[in-house]
Design an enzyme around this catalytic site. Structure first.
Site, PDB file in Angstrom:
ATOM      1  N   THR A 123      23.191   3.574  45.913  1.00  0.00           N
ATOM      2  CA  THR A 123      23.616   2.437  46.718  1.00  0.00           C
ATOM      3  C   THR A 123      25.048   2.721  47.125  1.00  0.00           C
ATOM      4  O   THR A 123      25.705   3.534  46.499  1.00  0.00           O
ATOM      5  CB  THR A 123      23.546   1.146  45.863  1.00  0.00           C
ATOM      6  OG1 THR A 123      22.190   0.793  45.672  1.00  0.00           O
ATOM      7  CG2 THR A 123      24.239  -0.038  46.496  1.00  0.00           C
ATOM      8  N   THR A 167      25.380  -1.837  41.494  1.00  0.00           N
ATOM      9  CA  THR A 167      24.477  -0.707  41.732  1.00  0.00           C
ATOM     10  C   THR A 167      23.725  -0.379  40.451  1.00  0.00           C
ATOM     11  O   THR A 167      24.277  -0.512  39.374  1.00  0.00           O
ATOM     12  CB  THR A 167      25.250   0.544  42.226  1.00  0.00           C
ATOM     13  OG1 THR A 167      24.354   1.661  42.223  1.00  0.00           O
ATOM     14  CG2 THR A 167      26.449   0.875  41.363  1.00  0.00           C
ATOM     15  N   GLY A 168      22.469   0.017  40.578  1.00  0.00           N
ATOM     16  CA  GLY A 168      21.669   0.347  39.397  1.00  0.00           C
ATOM     17  C   GLY A 168      20.232  -0.093  39.601  1.00  0.00           C
ATOM     18  O   GLY A 168      19.812  -0.345  40.739  1.00  0.00           O
ATOM     19  N   GLY A 198      17.649  -2.314  40.238  1.00  0.00           N
ATOM     20  CA  GLY A 198      17.719  -3.672  40.773  1.00  0.00           C
ATOM     21  C   GLY A 198      16.929  -4.691  39.979  1.00  0.00           C
ATOM     22  O   GLY A 198      17.368  -5.841  39.805  1.00  0.00           O
ATOM     23  N   VAL A 239      11.824  -4.994  47.073  1.00  0.00           N
ATOM     24  CA  VAL A 239      13.201  -5.391  47.372  1.00  0.00           C
ATOM     25  C   VAL A 239      13.966  -5.466  46.052  1.00  0.00           C
ATOM     26  O   VAL A 239      13.473  -6.043  45.081  1.00  0.00           O
ATOM     27  CB  VAL A 239      13.232  -6.758  48.093  1.00  0.00           C
ATOM     28  CG1 VAL A 239      14.660  -7.268  48.230  1.00  0.00           C
ATOM     29  CG2 VAL A 239      12.574  -6.649  49.472  1.00  0.00           C
ATOM     30  N   GLY A 240      15.156  -4.872  46.019  1.00  0.00           N
ATOM     31  CA  GLY A 240      15.953  -4.873  44.796  1.00  0.00           C
ATOM     32  C   GLY A 240      17.003  -5.964  44.782  1.00  0.00           C
ATOM     33  O   GLY A 240      16.891  -6.979  45.472  1.00  0.00           O
ATOM     34  N   ASP A 241      18.045  -5.740  44.007  1.00  0.00           N
ATOM     35  CA  ASP A 241      19.119  -6.728  43.838  1.00  0.00           C
ATOM     36  C   ASP A 241      20.084  -6.767  45.018  1.00  0.00           C
ATOM     37  O   ASP A 241      20.713  -7.797  45.288  1.00  0.00           O
ATOM     38  CB  ASP A 241      19.922  -6.391  42.568  1.00  0.00           C
ATOM     39  CG  ASP A 241      20.540  -4.986  42.650  1.00  0.00           C
ATOM     40  OD1 ASP A 241      19.818  -4.044  43.025  1.00  0.00           O
ATOM     41  OD2 ASP A 241      21.739  -4.843  42.350  1.00  0.00           O
TER      42      ASP A 241
HETATM   43  N1  ASP Z   1      20.335  -1.448  43.085  1.00  0.00           N
HETATM   44  C1  ASP Z   1      19.588  -0.632  43.979  1.00  0.00           C
HETATM   45  C2  ASP Z   1      18.169  -1.119  44.004  1.00  0.00           C
HETATM   46  O1  ASP Z   1      17.619  -1.412  42.949  1.00  0.00           O
HETATM   47  C3  ASP Z   1      19.606   0.816  43.641  1.00  0.00           C
HETATM   48  C4  ASP Z   1      20.935   1.347  43.180  1.00  0.00           C
HETATM   49  O2  ASP Z   1      21.930   0.674  43.198  1.00  0.00           O
HETATM   50  O3  ASP Z   1      21.019   2.508  42.808  1.00  0.00           O
HETATM   51  O4  ASP Z   1      17.583  -1.156  45.046  1.00  0.00           O
END
Ligand code: ASP
Length: 294
Positions: free
Chosen positions: A164, A214-215, A217, A193-195
């Site tokens: 992200t 980021t991470g 989601g 759909v993520g966070d």
């Molecule tokens: N948070 C993002 C998602 O889950 C991915 C990421 O931040 O690496 O879509």
């Protein structure tokens, strides 16, 4: 106007220590300097974070914008959100195909729409109607981000197989803003759909603090995300650092990893992560910029 300004950037949680991130380091170093110079000249926080994320998306070095990786059907679907602390307004797009800079679409939602989050074909049409550049949603039009190999596209490897970009800023008028954009998880289910596009989970800005996450989601959504940090500060009196670390501990309890960048109204910045590395950069008025990967 005060003399203080600050901006932090991230290029996503998850780093493979075996791979070479020099291109990313150089990019973040140049970009943080450009961001600083614009803020110094009086650019607003909302314009600063949008412009920073446009440049992160355009680089193709991260899993966002031109670096977004395909889902299991071979199409690229993106999520993005932006929020302006002074007005409290937010905009986002999710599961959107075929737009070069999803953050521009999110900004158009914030500026011109009575809605906060648009999805799928509706988001794409809205983006194109508001002057966003189109791109084919087929994977071949995108670039593989640094640190990710073709063979990994269909494998979910927590800590690496996602990415992200994000920016948080404090401008010289004391305004805060946050922007976040992602191609999501590699090999994700179409429509997932993520966070990132969910205001209050992956992205948040108010008069006290701006946060970009980021991470994984799903773990951020299930554990409260960015608003959990601000709630811990407002209701529990926790300091920014303590609140951010506590939120990430809950992300781990929910089975995920990741990190965040946050700046408060005094220009304090935290960049905690519990993933293997997080590409990040920060500068504050009167100090030298820093860039770190691991
Ligand atoms: N948070 C993002 C998602 O889950 C991915 C990421 O931040 O690496 O879509």
């Amino acid at each position: 106007m005060t003399s203080s300004y600050a901006i932090a950037l991230h290029g996503g949680a998850g780093v493979n220590p075996e791979r070479d991130y020099r291109e990313v380091e150089v990019h973040l170093s140049e970009l943080i300097r450009q961001c600083e110079s614009r803020l110094k000249q009086g650019q607003s926080a909302i314009d600063a974070v949008e412009q920073a994320v446009i440049e992160l998306e355009a680089s193709g070095l991260y899993v966002a914008g031109r670096g977004s990786a395909p889902n299991i059907s071979g199409s690229v679907e993106c999520d993005a959100a932006i929020m302006d602390g002074p007005s409290g307004k937010a905009g986002g797009v999710c599961a959107m195909q075929g737009v070069v800079n999803p953050i521009r679409a999110a900004r158009a939602v914030l500026d011109t729409s009575p809605f906060v989050l648009l999805a799928g074909d509706g988001a794409r049409q809205f983006a194109l109607d508001h002057g966003c550049e189109a791109i084919s949603a087929t994977a071949s039009h995108y670039r593989l981000p640094v640190g990710i190999e073709e063979a990994e596209l269909s494998v979910l490897d927590p800590g690496l197989a996602h990415g992200t970009v994000g920016a948080v800023a404090l401008d010289r008028s004391g305004g805060l803003a946050a922007a976040t954009s992602t191609g999501g998880l590699l090999g994700k289910q179409p429509g997932r759909v993520g966070d990132t596009p969910i205001t209050g989970i992956g992205n948040w800005a108010d008069s006290e603090v701006a946060i970009s996450c980021t991470g994984i989601g799903e773990a951020f959504i299930q554990s409260g995300g960015a608003r959990d940090v601000t709630a811990r500060m407002a209701y529990g009196g926790e300091a920014l650092e303590q609140a951010s670390t506590a939120m990430l501990e809950q992300v781990a309890v929910a089975g995920g990893d990741g990190g965040l960048i946050a700046i408060d109204r005094r220009g304090n910045c935290v960049m905690p992560f519990n993933s293997p590395g997080m590409k990040r950069a920060f500068v504050r008025s009167g100090e030298a910029p820093m860039v770190q990967i691991l």
